[in-house]
Design a protein around this motif. Structure first.
Motif, short mmCIF file in Angstrom:
data_model
loop_
_atom_site.label_atom_id
_atom_site.label_comp_id
_atom_site.label_asym_id
_atom_site.label_seq_id
_atom_site.Cartn_x
_atom_site.Cartn_y
_atom_site.Cartn_z
N THR A 42 0.86 -1.17 0.00
CA THR A 42 0.00 0.00 0.00
C THR A 42 0.90 1.23 0.00
O THR A 42 2.12 1.11 -0.08
N TYR A 43 0.31 2.40 0.07
CA TYR A 43 1.09 3.64 0.16
C TYR A 43 0.42 4.59 1.12
O TYR A 43 -0.78 4.51 1.37
N ASN A 44 1.22 5.49 1.70
CA ASN A 44 0.66 6.44 2.67
C ASN A 44 0.94 7.90 2.29
O ASN A 44 0.68 8.79 3.08
N TRP A 45 1.45 8.10 1.06
CA TRP A 45 1.69 9.45 0.58
C TRP A 45 1.91 9.38 -0.91
O TRP A 45 2.53 8.44 -1.41
N MET A 69 -2.91 0.61 10.58
CA MET A 69 -2.27 1.74 9.92
C MET A 69 -3.24 2.45 8.99
O MET A 69 -4.19 1.86 8.50
N TRP A 70 -3.03 3.75 8.81
CA TRP A 70 -3.79 4.53 7.85
C TRP A 70 -3.07 4.46 6.52
O TRP A 70 -1.87 4.71 6.43
N ALA A 71 -3.79 4.08 5.46
CA ALA A 71 -3.20 3.92 4.14
C ALA A 71 -4.14 4.46 3.06
O ALA A 71 -5.34 4.58 3.27
N CYS A 72 -3.57 4.77 1.92
CA CYS A 72 -4.33 5.33 0.80
C CYS A 72 -4.96 4.25 -0.08
O CYS A 72 -5.80 4.56 -0.92
N LEU A 73 -4.53 3.02 0.08
CA LEU A 73 -4.99 1.91 -0.74
C LEU A 73 -5.19 0.69 0.15
O LEU A 73 -4.34 0.41 0.99
N THR A 97 -8.55 13.02 -0.91
CA THR A 97 -9.17 11.74 -1.21
C THR A 97 -9.32 10.96 0.09
O THR A 97 -9.11 11.50 1.17
N THR A 98 -9.63 9.69 -0.01
CA THR A 98 -9.91 8.89 1.17
C THR A 98 -8.68 8.11 1.63
O THR A 98 -7.94 7.58 0.82
N GLU A 99 -8.53 8.04 2.94
CA GLU A 99 -7.49 7.25 3.58
C GLU A 99 -8.21 6.21 4.44
O GLU A 99 -9.26 6.49 5.02
#
Length: 106
Positions: A42-45, A69-73, A97-99
């Motif tokens: 996943t990615y976070n930025w 964890m908070w992630a973008c995907l 967008t959504t996290e």
């Protein structure tokens, strides 16, 4: 920011090569800027990066998913328990967008 990203990428690659590790075994605290997000990661930025070519031109701070964890995907094999608006997941700060807060599926 470009110099910092290049330094982080160089340090991460050096560490991975020296330790004989692959990105797939990276822990949640380890990250690497890449032009795409490999399956299972996943990615976070996310940010614009001309080095990633056209039409995408995006660079992702790729991380291994972990519980809470908070992630973008949301990668395959994971679900999410909460969501929030985030400017880190969008290269356009004016268009958040959504996290997602990750949890292991199963």
């Amino acid at each position: 920011m470009g110099k910092m990203r290049k330094a982080l990428t160089a340090a991460t690659l050096t560490t991975l090569m020296a330790g004989g590790l692959s990105l797939a075994t990276a822990g949640p605290a380890q990250a690497a800027w890449q032009c795409s997000v490999p399956p299972g990661m996943t990615y976070n930025w996310k940010t614009w990066d001309a080095g990633c070519g056209v039409p995408n031109g995006m660079s992702y701070n790729v991380v291994a998913p972990s519980e809470g964890m908070w992630a973008c995907l949301v990668p395959t094999g994971w679900n999410w328990t909460a969501s929030r608006s985030s400017n880190l997941c969008s290269a356009n700060a004016g268009f958040p967008t959504t996290e997602y807060r990750l949890t292991k599926a199963g």
